[in-house]
Design an enzyme around this catalytic site. Structure first.
Site, mmCIF file in Angstrom:
data_model
loop_
_atom_site.group_PDB
_atom_site.id
_atom_site.type_symbol
_atom_site.label_atom_id
_atom_site.label_comp_id
_atom_site.label_asym_id
_atom_site.label_seq_id
_atom_site.Cartn_x
_atom_site.Cartn_y
_atom_site.Cartn_z
ATOM 1 N N GLY A 1 -6.103 3.503 -6.279
ATOM 2 C CA GLY A 1 -5.560 3.735 -4.807
ATOM 3 C C GLY A 1 -4.122 4.476 -4.900
ATOM 4 O O GLY A 1 -3.531 4.344 -5.587
ATOM 5 N N TYR A 2 -3.913 4.973 -3.638
ATOM 6 C CA TYR A 2 -2.492 5.615 -3.455
ATOM 7 C C TYR A 2 -1.836 4.889 -2.601
ATOM 8 O O TYR A 2 -2.087 4.617 -1.593
ATOM 9 C CB TYR A 2 -2.664 6.951 -3.092
ATOM 10 C CG TYR A 2 -3.419 7.664 -4.393
ATOM 11 C CD1 TYR A 2 -2.591 8.560 -5.014
ATOM 12 C CD2 TYR A 2 -4.689 7.887 -4.516
ATOM 13 C CE1 TYR A 2 -3.110 9.390 -6.163
ATOM 14 C CE2 TYR A 2 -4.990 8.551 -5.751
ATOM 15 C CZ TYR A 2 -4.115 8.976 -6.207
ATOM 16 O OH TYR A 2 -4.809 9.829 -7.563
ATOM 17 N N ILE A 3 -0.574 4.587 -3.032
ATOM 18 C CA ILE A 3 0.569 4.019 -2.205
ATOM 19 C C ILE A 3 1.303 4.636 -1.249
ATOM 20 O O ILE A 3 1.770 4.468 -0.284
ATOM 21 C CB ILE A 3 1.438 2.785 -3.112
ATOM 22 C CG1 ILE A 3 0.491 2.005 -4.032
ATOM 23 C CG2 ILE A 3 2.449 2.113 -2.336
ATOM 24 C CD1 ILE A 3 -0.595 1.126 -3.383
ATOM 25 N N ILE B 1 -3.688 3.740 0.814
ATOM 26 C CA ILE B 1 -3.780 4.619 1.877
ATOM 27 C C ILE B 1 -5.412 5.082 1.692
ATOM 28 O O ILE B 1 -5.901 5.496 0.710
ATOM 29 C CB ILE B 1 -3.024 5.909 1.610
ATOM 30 C CG1 ILE B 1 -1.408 5.350 1.675
ATOM 31 C CG2 ILE B 1 -3.332 6.781 2.733
ATOM 32 C CD1 ILE B 1 -0.569 6.647 1.410
ATOM 33 N N ASN C 1 -8.067 13.389 -7.040
ATOM 34 C CA ASN C 1 -8.169 11.836 -6.849
ATOM 35 C C ASN C 1 -7.509 11.426 -5.521
ATOM 36 O O ASN C 1 -7.803 10.862 -4.663
ATOM 37 C CB ASN C 1 -7.641 11.189 -8.076
ATOM 38 C CG ASN C 1 -8.852 11.090 -9.032
ATOM 39 O OD1 ASN C 1 -10.077 10.765 -8.857
ATOM 40 N ND2 ASN C 1 -8.489 11.428 -10.196
#
Length: 162
Positions: free
Chosen positions: A29-31, A82, A144
Site C-alpha cells: 500500500g501507499y503511505i 491511501i 501499482n
C-alpha cells in the site's frame, strides 16, 4: 541510491508459467502518493517488509530507495494506506538473459496480469516473450501506485485485457 529502469506489459497468455523460477505473495500500500513520488510499504510472503521511496517523472527510469522495516510496523502502516492494499503473487520468469516479474493480481484487481522487466540501462533491448500483450510502460493507470490510490475514483475505467 538505486535507479529503477523497467518496461511494463500486459500479459495475454499463460505461456510464462512453465518457466517460473520463484514466486512470492505480496501485500502493498501507499503511505504517500504524488505525481512524481511515492512512499510504499510492502510485505513479502508475510515474513519480510520493506519501505520504498520512488522519485521521478520518467516513464522508464526513477530513483528508488528501499529499506527493510519490522513486519509489525509494516502492518500498522498498511492500515493507514491511501486507497486499497494491493494483493498479488509475483512470479520470477527468466527469459533470454533478463528476469521478468509477472504479477497476478488478487482482490480488487483480480484478473489483471502485468509483466515487468528491469533493465540495467535505458538502452537495453530485452527480447519480448510471446506471452506478452500490449506495452503499458508510462501508462500511469497500470502503475501499482495508481492501482492502489485511484481505484475508487476510476473503478471501471481500467481494462484488464492484453
Amino acid at each position: 541510491m538505486a535507479k529503477e529502469i523497467e518496461r511494463k506489459f500486459l500479459v495475454r497468455s499463460d505461456g510464462w508459467r512453465s518457466a517460473v523460477e520463484t514466486k512470492s505473495a505480496l501485500r502493498q500500500g501507499y503511505i504517500a502518493s504524488m505525481d512524481d513520488r511515492s512512499v510504499r510499504v510492502r510485505i513479502l510472503d508475510g515474513r519480510k517488509a520493506r519501505l520504498t521511496i520512488k522519485i521521478g517523472r520518467s516513464t522508464i527510469t526513477r530513483d528508488e530507495f528501499e529499506y527493510d522495516i519490522p513486519i509489525a510496523e509494516a502492518k500498522e502502516l498498511l492500515q493507514n494506506a491511501i486507497g486499497i492494499v494491493i494483493e498479488k503473487t509475483r512470479y520470477r520468469v527468466p527469459y533470454e538473459g533478463f528476469v521478468w516479474e509477472v504479477d497476478v493480481f488478487a482482490g480488487e484487481h483480480r484478473g489483471l496480469v502485468i509483466a515487468e522487466v528491469e533493465m540495467r540501462s535505458e538502452t537495453d533491448n530485452p527480447a519480448l516473450p510471446r506471452w506478452l500483450g500490449r506495452e503499458v510502460t508510462g501508462d500511469f493507470r497500470y502503475s501499482n501506485q495508481a492501482l492502489a490510490t485511484e481505484y475508487e475514483r476510476d473503478r471501471h475505467g481500467l481494462s484488464h485485457s492484453a
